[in-house]
Every structure is written in C-alpha cells, then in structure tokens.
Design an enzyme around this catalytic site. Sequence first.
Site, short mmCIF file in Angstrom:
data_model
loop_
_atom_site.label_atom_id
_atom_site.label_comp_id
_atom_site.label_asym_id
_atom_site.label_seq_id
_atom_site.Cartn_x
_atom_site.Cartn_y
_atom_site.Cartn_z
N SER A 246 0.87 -1.18 0.00
CA SER A 246 0.00 0.00 0.00
C SER A 246 0.90 1.22 0.00
O SER A 246 2.10 1.13 0.31
CB SER A 246 -0.95 0.00 1.21
OG SER A 246 -0.22 -0.15 2.42
N GLU B 252 1.27 5.65 0.72
CA GLU B 252 0.74 6.87 1.32
C GLU B 252 1.18 8.09 0.52
O GLU B 252 2.33 8.20 0.09
CB GLU B 252 1.25 7.01 2.76
CG GLU B 252 0.74 8.29 3.45
CD GLU B 252 1.25 8.41 4.87
OE1 GLU B 252 0.86 7.57 5.70
OE2 GLU B 252 2.04 9.33 5.13
N ASP C 37 -0.79 16.06 15.05
CA ASP C 37 0.15 16.92 15.77
C ASP C 37 -0.51 18.25 16.11
O ASP C 37 -1.32 18.77 15.34
CB ASP C 37 1.39 17.18 14.92
CG ASP C 37 2.16 15.90 14.62
OD1 ASP C 37 2.20 15.03 15.52
OD2 ASP C 37 2.70 15.76 13.52
N PHE D 25 12.79 14.15 10.28
CA PHE D 25 11.71 13.20 10.58
C PHE D 25 12.01 12.44 11.87
O PHE D 25 11.14 12.22 12.71
CB PHE D 25 11.55 12.20 9.43
CG PHE D 25 10.95 12.77 8.18
CD1 PHE D 25 10.32 14.00 8.17
CD2 PHE D 25 11.02 12.06 6.98
CE1 PHE D 25 9.76 14.53 7.02
CE2 PHE D 25 10.47 12.57 5.83
CZ PHE D 25 9.84 13.80 5.84
N HIS E 52 3.60 -1.02 3.91
CA HIS E 52 3.01 0.29 3.59
C HIS E 52 4.14 1.27 3.31
O HIS E 52 4.96 1.56 4.18
CB HIS E 52 2.17 0.78 4.78
CG HIS E 52 1.40 2.04 4.52
ND1 HIS E 52 0.36 2.10 3.62
CD2 HIS E 52 1.51 3.29 5.04
CE1 HIS E 52 -0.15 3.31 3.61
NE2 HIS E 52 0.54 4.06 4.45
#
Length: 296
Positions: A26, A28, A120, A223, A274
């Site tokens: 999958s 994103e 967030d 990140f 993913h």
Amino acid sequence: MSYLIDYNKNLINKFLSDMKEKINISFEFFPSSNNILFENLLNISKKLSNFSPSFFSVTYGANSGEKLLTKKTVLSIKKNTKINTIPHLTCSGLSYNELQNIAYDYWNAGIKSIVALRGDYKDNIIKNNIYAINLVLLLKKIANFKIFVAAYPEVHPEAKSAKHDLIFLKNKIDLGASGIITQFFFNVEKFLIFRDRCFSFGIRKKIIPGILPILNIDQLKRFSSLTNVNIPKYIYRIYKNINIDDNITKNMLSCSIIIDMLKCLYQEGVRDFHFYTLNRLDIVYSLCSFLLNKYN
C-alpha cells in the site's frame, strides 16, 4: 556505481528466490494545493495502481487548507485508479461536531475506510483533549467504518512508557479499529520485538510496517527528531561522503536498505508493507517493479 547495481540485483534475486507467497503493498501520499503537483500526484497514483495495491492513503494536514484538500485528493485518486483510497483523519484542532460532519461526509461520498489519528498540535492550534481512541469510538458510532490506527515500534514520543503505548493501542483495537500501520523504522529487530509485545497484550490484528525510502539524509534527520525513530549509525556512514546532487547513487543506496529490510521482515512472516512515498515515484516504483514481477 556498477557495484551498487550488482549488489541490489543480488539482494533482489535472493529475496525473490525465497518468496513463496505474494506480498501485499500500500502507498501513502499527501495532498497538494498546487495544480501542477496535484496532477503529478494523480499520475504517480495511476502508475502505482498497476501493482494492484491493497489501498492508497492520503494524509490530513494540520492546517485547514490541507484538510480541505484531503477529501478532494482521495476522491480524485479513487476515481483515477479504482483503488480503495483512504483518508487520514486527525482530531487536532477540531471539535466533536466537526469530526462527526467530516465522517458523515466521507461515508456519504462512498469512503468507508479511515486512518484515525490524533494528529500533531502546532503552535496555533488549541488542544481539544480529543484523541485517536475518541475518534475510533466516534467513527464506529456513525457507521461501520474500517478503521486503521497508528503504532510506534520505538514508542510514541509523548507516551509515558512502552507499556502505556501498548495499552492505548489495545484500547483502540477493542473499540473497533481493524488495522494497524506503524511509524517508519529502520531497525527490523525493534519492529519484531514490538510485534511480539503486541501479541502478548492480546492484539491480534494485522500490523503493517511503514517503510520510508530515504530521499534525503537531512530530511530523514528532521523526521527522526519528530518521531522518536532511531537512525542506525551505518545509514549515516554510507551517506556521509555522497555528493548532495548524486541522486542516482542515493536512490540506489535507499533501495539497498529497503530491500534488506523487506527481506528480513518477510523471513519473519510479514506479508504486508506500507510505503511512505512522499509523493515521489522513483524509488518505490523501482522496488515494486522488481518485487512484484514474480507474480505478474
């Protein structure tokens, strides 16, 4: 360069020779307000749809402009690709009424799955004390959504402890969440330990590891600082002396790292992955072209 190509070929060939079962993938994306970038995203999703992914997901930004774009992006990708496309929905900065209205809107538009997140809190957003667990409960009261929730193999940055983190995850599952997608990681052993701990807590739902291609080492550092994800020292070492403009070598190295991770995860029984694309095609397309070719 040639040694990297040969190394990746050997990694992939070994992985493919060991694969006895098909893997599920999958992807994103994040929405874009720029028309050119939006069209580019549709083109990326169209190309990735050739791999018959289980689903696409689209993030939900922390500001109102991005939030409005999420639904447009989801519906456009779904129409463009015929692939199940799932919006993220975050609680931050929204009231219960607003969340209810958004959920009804999605359900009536034919969107039956949602990734439920707290989100967030930025400086300009007032905390509303609504969390992902509240959102799962709210969604299930509205309709029979298929709900994915987030998990953190290296513990959520704000969690009191790893145990508390698992308790909250278990509560979300007990209230109706049916799928789990993890934060990205690079230490496979930590994921496997996390998976074992989930099982010991009675969490039996499928845990899909989130895989992040390394596009830029400085970006990865940012990140990492936000997510509590540890970046192994070997990654810093191999990127240390690469020319900042040498994208081909950087992509090859990223592929090597990911292939090795996928191989280790596959050997431990993982069949679903993913990919966080960051709206880039090159690395994930190359990887999937090799890995899924066996079954096409």
